[in-house]
Each structure stands twice: as structure tokens, then as C-alpha cells.
Design a protein around this motif. Structure first.
Motif, PDB file in Angstrom:
ATOM      1  N   TRP A  49       0.828  -1.219   0.000  1.00  0.00           N
ATOM      2  CA  TRP A  49       0.000   0.000   0.000  1.00  0.00           C
ATOM      3  C   TRP A  49       0.848   1.249   0.000  1.00  0.00           C
ATOM      4  O   TRP A  49       0.455   2.305  -0.460  1.00  0.00           O
ATOM      5  N   GLY A  50       2.030   1.180   0.607  1.00  0.00           N
ATOM      6  CA  GLY A  50       2.870   2.350   0.747  1.00  0.00           C
ATOM      7  C   GLY A  50       2.371   3.257   1.828  1.00  0.00           C
ATOM      8  O   GLY A  50       2.597   4.453   1.807  1.00  0.00           O
ATOM      9  N   ILE A  51       1.716   2.721   2.810  1.00  0.00           N
ATOM     10  CA  ILE A  51       0.990   3.451   3.834  1.00  0.00           C
ATOM     11  C   ILE A  51       1.393   4.895   3.943  1.00  0.00           C
ATOM     12  O   ILE A  51       2.507   5.184   4.240  1.00  0.00           O
ATOM     13  N   SER A  52       0.428   5.753   3.755  1.00  0.00           N
ATOM     14  CA  SER A  52       0.681   7.146   3.958  1.00  0.00           C
ATOM     15  C   SER A  52      -0.543   7.884   3.574  1.00  0.00           C
ATOM     16  O   SER A  52      -1.321   7.406   2.836  1.00  0.00           O
ATOM     17  N   ARG A  53      -0.748   8.875   4.035  1.00  0.00           N
ATOM     18  CA  ARG A  53      -1.856   9.653   3.535  1.00  0.00           C
ATOM     19  C   ARG A  53      -1.659  11.048   4.098  1.00  0.00           C
ATOM     20  O   ARG A  53      -1.982  11.729   4.021  1.00  0.00           O
ATOM     21  N   GLY A  54      -1.569  11.233   5.012  1.00  0.00           N
ATOM     22  CA  GLY A  54      -1.559  12.297   5.655  1.00  0.00           C
ATOM     23  C   GLY A  54      -2.248  13.016   5.258  1.00  0.00           C
ATOM     24  O   GLY A  54      -2.958  12.686   4.628  1.00  0.00           O
ATOM     25  N   GLY A 251       0.968  19.300   0.048  1.00  0.00           N
ATOM     26  CA  GLY A 251       0.125  18.227   0.557  1.00  0.00           C
ATOM     27  C   GLY A 251      -0.431  17.334  -0.531  1.00  0.00           C
ATOM     28  O   GLY A 251      -0.454  16.110  -0.397  1.00  0.00           O
ATOM     29  N   VAL A 252      -0.871  17.940  -1.627  1.00  0.00           N
ATOM     30  CA  VAL A 252      -1.408  17.126  -2.722  1.00  0.00           C
ATOM     31  C   VAL A 252      -0.284  16.340  -3.399  1.00  0.00           C
ATOM     32  O   VAL A 252      -0.454  15.164  -3.754  1.00  0.00           O
ATOM     33  N   HIS A 253       0.877  16.982  -3.559  1.00  0.00           N
ATOM     34  CA  HIS A 253       2.016  16.242  -4.108  1.00  0.00           C
ATOM     35  C   HIS A 253       2.364  15.058  -3.204  1.00  0.00           C
ATOM     36  O   HIS A 253       2.721  13.976  -3.674  1.00  0.00           O
ATOM     37  N   HIS A 254       2.242  15.269  -1.895  1.00  0.00           N
ATOM     38  CA  HIS A 254       2.509  14.189  -0.934  1.00  0.00           C
ATOM     39  C   HIS A 254       1.514  13.038  -1.128  1.00  0.00           C
ATOM     40  O   HIS A 254       1.901  11.872  -1.161  1.00  0.00           O
ATOM     41  N   ILE A 255       0.249  13.379  -1.263  1.00  0.00           N
ATOM     42  CA  ILE A 255      -0.781  12.367  -1.480  1.00  0.00           C
ATOM     43  C   ILE A 255      -0.488  11.562  -2.742  1.00  0.00           C
ATOM     44  O   ILE A 255      -0.667  10.338  -2.774  1.00  0.00           O
ATOM     45  N   LEU A 256      -0.015  12.247  -3.777  1.00  0.00           N
ATOM     46  CA  LEU A 256       0.249  11.596  -5.062  1.00  0.00           C
ATOM     47  C   LEU A 256       1.649  10.996  -5.129  1.00  0.00           C
ATOM     48  O   LEU A 256       2.077  10.544  -6.197  1.00  0.00           O
ATOM     49  N   ALA A 257       2.344  10.975  -3.984  1.00  0.00           N
ATOM     50  CA  ALA A 257       3.688  10.379  -3.881  1.00  0.00           C
ATOM     51  C   ALA A 257       4.731  11.136  -4.688  1.00  0.00           C
ATOM     52  O   ALA A 257       5.778  10.583  -5.017  1.00  0.00           O
ATOM     53  N   HIS A 259       7.044  13.143  -3.750  1.00  0.00           N
ATOM     54  CA  HIS A 259       7.627  13.629  -2.503  1.00  0.00           C
ATOM     55  C   HIS A 259       8.701  14.694  -2.714  1.00  0.00           C
ATOM     56  O   HIS A 259       8.826  15.621  -1.906  1.00  0.00           O
ATOM     57  N   LYS A 260       9.469  14.581  -3.773  1.00  0.00           N
ATOM     58  CA  LYS A 260      10.516  15.589  -3.998  1.00  0.00           C
ATOM     59  C   LYS A 260       9.898  16.948  -4.311  1.00  0.00           C
ATOM     60  O   LYS A 260      10.407  17.994  -3.880  1.00  0.00           O
ATOM     61  N   LYS A 261       8.793  16.944  -5.062  1.00  0.00           N
ATOM     62  CA  LYS A 261       8.102  18.205  -5.339  1.00  0.00           C
ATOM     63  C   LYS A 261       7.483  18.756  -4.054  1.00  0.00           C
ATOM     64  O   LYS A 261       7.501  19.973  -3.819  1.00  0.00           O
ATOM     65  N   ALA A 262       6.963  17.865  -3.214  1.00  0.00           N
ATOM     66  CA  ALA A 262       6.414  18.306  -1.931  1.00  0.00           C
ATOM     67  C   ALA A 262       7.489  18.977  -1.093  1.00  0.00           C
ATOM     68  O   ALA A 262       7.253  20.018  -0.468  1.00  0.00           O
ATOM     69  N   ILE A 263       8.678  18.410  -1.074  1.00  0.00           N
ATOM     70  CA  ILE A 263       9.777  18.989  -0.306  1.00  0.00           C
ATOM     71  C   ILE A 263      10.136  20.374  -0.842  1.00  0.00           C
ATOM     72  O   ILE A 263      10.388  21.314  -0.066  1.00  0.00           O
ATOM     73  N   GLU A 264      10.131  20.513  -2.148  1.00  0.00           N
ATOM     74  CA  GLU A 264      10.441  21.816  -2.754  1.00  0.00           C
ATOM     75  C   GLU A 264       9.478  22.901  -2.239  1.00  0.00           C
ATOM     76  O   GLU A 264       9.906  23.998  -1.833  1.00  0.00           O
ATOM     77  N   TYR A 295      10.359  13.313   4.159  1.00  0.00           N
ATOM     78  CA  TYR A 295      11.647  12.620   4.076  1.00  0.00           C
ATOM     79  C   TYR A 295      11.524  11.183   4.571  1.00  0.00           C
ATOM     80  O   TYR A 295      12.196  10.277   4.066  1.00  0.00           O
ATOM     81  N   ARG A 296      10.653  10.960   5.565  1.00  0.00           N
ATOM     82  CA  ARG A 296      10.438   9.596   6.027  1.00  0.00           C
ATOM     83  C   ARG A 296       9.851   8.748   4.906  1.00  0.00           C
ATOM     84  O   ARG A 296      10.242   7.593   4.702  1.00  0.00           O
ATOM     85  N   GLN A 297       8.903   9.308   4.167  1.00  0.00           N
ATOM     86  CA  GLN A 297       8.309   8.579   3.053  1.00  0.00           C
ATOM     87  C   GLN A 297       9.343   8.251   1.978  1.00  0.00           C
ATOM     88  O   GLN A 297       9.233   7.231   1.292  1.00  0.00           O
ATOM     89  N   LEU A 298      10.344   9.113   1.834  1.00  0.00           N
ATOM     90  CA  LEU A 298      11.401   8.882   0.854  1.00  0.00           C
ATOM     91  C   LEU A 298      12.456   7.902   1.365  1.00  0.00           C
ATOM     92  O   LEU A 298      13.365   7.537   0.625  1.00  0.00           O
ATOM     93  N   GLY A 299      12.344   7.517   2.636  1.00  0.00           N
ATOM     94  CA  GLY A 299      13.338   6.624   3.206  1.00  0.00           C
ATOM     95  C   GLY A 299      14.579   7.326   3.694  1.00  0.00           C
ATOM     96  O   GLY A 299      15.575   6.679   4.047  1.00  0.00           O
ATOM     97  N   GLU A 300      14.554   8.650   3.745  1.00  0.00           N
ATOM     98  CA  GLU A 300      15.701   9.429   4.238  1.00  0.00           C
ATOM     99  C   GLU A 300      15.460   9.714   5.719  1.00  0.00           C
ATOM    100  O   GLU A 300      15.106  10.821   6.124  1.00  0.00           O
ATOM    101  N   TYR A 301      15.688   8.695   6.525  1.00  0.00           N
ATOM    102  CA  TYR A 301      15.251   8.722   7.913  1.00  0.00           C
ATOM    103  C   TYR A 301      16.082   9.657   8.782  1.00  0.00           C
ATOM    104  O   TYR A 301      15.557  10.235   9.741  1.00  0.00           O
ATOM    105  N   HIS A 302      17.358   9.828   8.470  1.00  0.00           N
ATOM    106  CA  HIS A 302      18.169  10.744   9.276  1.00  0.00           C
ATOM    107  C   HIS A 302      17.689  12.190   9.097  1.00  0.00           C
ATOM    108  O   HIS A 302      17.634  12.955  10.065  1.00  0.00           O
ATOM    109  N   LYS A 303      17.333  12.554   7.862  1.00  0.00           N
ATOM    110  CA  LYS A 303      16.768  13.888   7.639  1.00  0.00           C
ATOM    111  C   LYS A 303      15.418  14.018   8.347  1.00  0.00           C
ATOM    112  O   LYS A 303      15.098  15.083   8.897  1.00  0.00           O
TER     113      LYS A 303
END
Length: 423
Positions: A49-54, A251-257, A259-264, A295-303
């Protein structure tokens, strides 16, 4: 997105009691084997599923939104988790102010689901991702229509309050009509009025940007993410330093995965809030929390840890030790450390979150069950199966109790997308 646990009827309660009795009758080795199997299954499902929604509210990446995090089922989020034992009375009070009823909300969700399924049958491969994401959001809301309805009303209340602060920027007659349309649930009429403001607003950039943003909110409420993103990004182009617009686009970029655009967008929102409010403002903490989640969704856990720690430091200064947001920040950190295999650190943070939630909510709140479940998972990862079982059993006992507990949809997966920071 979230789950709603309503009062059980008698047959359901009997079933729950029988299940609990069966569980207690098992040998320890049998419990361990069962739990190990369940965790394995959850891991497979979550990975798929890639659990996430936020916050988000996060209410979406919404106002204080939360998403379920990772195979550990560790919840993250920002904002109070409410224990609405008087949920139905509360909803009744809300329908006195808003024209849209719970039943109409349910009908709209069902209608939109039918539309999406029909579109999916005809969709090209490039369009399927967005439609499948929208369908999943609809299915989550339909699981907990009372909670998703509460989310909708809370979001409308915040948006109308925001519009009221802009009197003088809009013609009063037009603004009053738009607000009334929102209150009555006449979304097509409201969208048309905001489009009129856009079309007539040459030279009035702030007015046009707000109207565009409101159209984005209407589209997002209707689970039309492509349209919502188009409106949010137009609002951002018109007001490039508006942290709220940036956060919602993220937020919408996050929903659509994306993630890099969301970070921007989030980094721009953080820079704007930092400039306007300084290091320790609540809005700054929200942006950092959202960055940590992304960043957690991207697997960059230290960030992720870095941003969650900064959010926690601000919330401790603003709220002190015993605030629910502080518990959520610590839970987020527990999630990130869990993902890094630092199980003892995860346990430390989850224990602190549990202590705060016990103080605020008592033994029988869903948030308390979530923290205990997370602790069980961390102990399980360490091979401390007896401790894991203790926490799992406490979480199970709470979840089986026939209490009227409702967590808003925006907070059920506790994805921390905070939407309505101060502008």
C-alpha cells in the motif's frame, strides 16, 4: 484514513469478549507465533500500500493531519487526537450551522466513487495513478463517514474564518454569497463564485490568489486531486511567499507520492514562515514536521529525525511537556528511529508519548492503544516477545472496549500534514 470505533451492539460485544477469552487461553508460544504471523502479514500489506496519507488536515497534509507510518504501524501526526464520546450530538450541532448533512456527505462520497470507477475503466495507464489514489481516499472516508464529515466541517470552518479576514479585499456581496454557498454545501455554486472573483480580479493579486486557493480546497474536498493541484499551484504563482498555499500544494504532491516536489514547496513555506515568525513559531514547527514526514516517506530517515527533533523542540517551548502535539512529535521520532533499526531509541520516544497521552486521555483512548501497539512492535523487533505481548494485549483490550471513540479521518493514520498554519 481513519477508523471510527462506535458503540458496539450486544452481539458485537459478545464476540469481542469471546475473542478476548480465546486469546487469554492461548499458550505464550502460540501467542508469539500468531503475533509474528500477523506482523509479517501487516508488513506485506503496508509495503504494497505504501501506507501514507496524511496534516495533515491533515486534514490532508492537512490542518493537523496524520498518516499511518511504515510496516510498524507507527502513527505520526500533529494536532490533538479527539475523543468525541458525544460525536453524534456534536455532528447534530454542526448541521444546524452547515447546510450539508452527514447523509448528503455520504451520498457525495458514494457518487464520487462511482464516477472514479467509471473513469478507471476508460483511463489510459498515465492517468490511472491519480484515479487509484482518489479511489483509495474515497474508500477510506467511506469507512468512517462520521469522522470524515467532522473533518469536512472543521476544514470549512477554518476556511470561512480565513475568508472573513479578507473583507475589503473582496466585494462584500460576492464574499457573502461565496461563504453562504460553502456553508450550505453548494460546492459548484461556491466554485463558480470564486471563479468569478478570479476572472474579475485583474490587478488584485491577493484576491485572485485566495479565490484560486478556495477553488483548490473545493476540488480537494471532492477528491479531485489534479484539479486541486492546478488551483493550488496557480495560487502559489500569484503569491509565491504564502506558506499556506505552498503547504497545501505540497500536501497534494505528498498524497500523489510526488515527494521531492512536496519537499520543494515545503522548504519555501518554511523559509517564508521562518522569515515572518522566527525559529519557535508554531507554523515553523508544522512545516518542519511535514518535511520530516516527507523525508520519512522517501526513506531518508536521518533527515526525517532532524526535522522531527526541531519540531519537537519548538513544541516543547510553546506547549510544555504535557501537550498532545508533543506526544505526536515524539511518536514521529519513534517511527523514524524504528525505521533506522534503533529500537531502543524508538522505545524511549514511544514511552514518553504514551505517558503524555495517558495523562491527557486516560487508559481507554485510541491514542493510548496506538502507542502501546507501537511499543509492542519495537520490543518484538528486539526479540523481547513477552514485553511485546504485554503491550499488544493492553492495546487489544482498549480496542475491544465498547466505547464511543471517534478519531477524525484526518488523524486516523496520523500523517502529519499540517495545513492551516498561520499566514
Amino acid at each position: 484514513m481513519y477508523r471510527v470505533l462506535l458503540i458496539m451492539d450486544k452481539p458485537a460485544l459478545q464476540i469481542a469478549q469471546e475473542l478476548l477469552a480465546w486469546w487469554n487461553s492461548l499458550e505464550t508460544t502460540e501467542k508469539i507465533a500468531l503475533l509474528t504471523l500477523c506482523v509479517g502479514i501487516i508488513g506485506v500489506v503496508v509495503t504494497w500500500w505504501g501506507i501514507s496519507r496524511g496534516r495533515s488536515h491533515s486534514k490532508k497534509y492537512k490542518t493537523t493531519q496524520n498518516t499511518n507510518g511504515g510496516a510498524a504501524n507507527v502513527h505520526t501526526g500533529k494536532g490533538d487526537i479527539q475523543n468525541n464520546a458525544t460525536n453524534h450530538a456534536h455532528i447534530q450541532n454542526q448541521t444546524n450551522y452547515y447546510g450539508i448533512t452527514l447523509e448528503e456527505h455520504e451520498q457525495r462520497l458514494k457518487h464520487r466513487e462511482t464516477e472514479i470507477r467509471a473513469e478507471l475503466e476508460q483511463a489510459h495507464a498515465a492517468d490511472r495513478h491519480v484515479l487509484e489514489t482518489e479511489l483509495h481516499a474515497i474508500e477510506q472516508q467511506r469507512q468512517d463517514t462520521a469522522a470524515s464529515y467532522q473533518d469536512l466541517i472543521a476544514d470549512l470552518t477554518a476556511r470561512i474564518a480565513q475568508l472573513e479576514t479578507l473583507r475589503g479585499e473582496f466585494p462584500d456581496t460576492l464574499l457573502d454569497r461565496a461563504i453562504e454557498a460553502l456553508q450550505q454545501g453548494e460546492t459548484e455554486k461556491a466554485d463558480s463564485l470564486f471563479q468569478q472573483i478570479e476572472d474579475e480580479g485583474e490587478g488584485a493579486i491577493k484576491r485572485v490568489a485566495e479565490a484560486t486557493f478556495q477553488r483548490g480546497k473545493i476540488a480537494e474536498d471532492a477528491i479531485r486531486y489534479t484539479d486541486a493541484l492546478e488551483h493550488y499551484e496557480k495560487a502559489v504563482r500569484l503569491q509565491t511567499d504564502n506558506a499556506l498555499y505552498l503547504n497545501e500544494a505540497a500536501g497534494v504532491h505528498h498524497i500523489l507520492a510526488n515527494h521531492k516536489k512536496a519537499i520543494e514547496y515545503l522548504e519555501l513555506a518554511l523559509a517564508s514562515d521562518f522569515k515572518n515568525y522566527g525559529e519557535d513559531h508554531l507554523s515553523v514547527a508544522i512545516r518542519r514536521n511535514n518535511l520530516g514526514e516527507t523525508y520519512r516517506q522517501l526513506g531518508e530517515y536521518h533527515k526525517a529525525v532532524e526535522y522531527f527533533e526541531q519540531a519537537l523542540a519548538s513544541d516543547l517551548k510553546n506547549y510544555g511537556e504535557d501537550h498532545p502535539d508533543v506526544a505526536i512529535d515524539r511518536n514521529n521520532l519513534g517511527l523514524a528511529w524504528y525505521a533506522l533499526g534503533e529500537y531502543h531509541k524508538a522505545i524511549d520516544y514511544c514511552k514518553q508519548a504514551l505517558a503524555t497521552d495517558l495523562k491527557n486521555y486516560g487508559e481507554d483512548h485510541p491514542s493510548v492503544a496506538i502507542r502501546r501497539n507501537n511499543l509492542g512492535l519495537a520490543w518484538h523487533a528486539l526479540g523481547e516477545y513477552h514485553k511485546a505481548i504485554d503491550y499488544y494485549e493492553q492495546a487489544l483490550a482498549t480496542d475491544l472496549k465498547p466505547m464511543a471513540k471517534v478519531i477524525p479521518v484526518s488523524q486516523q493514520h496520523e500523517t502529519i500534514w499540517a495545513q492551516h498554519g498561520v499566514n
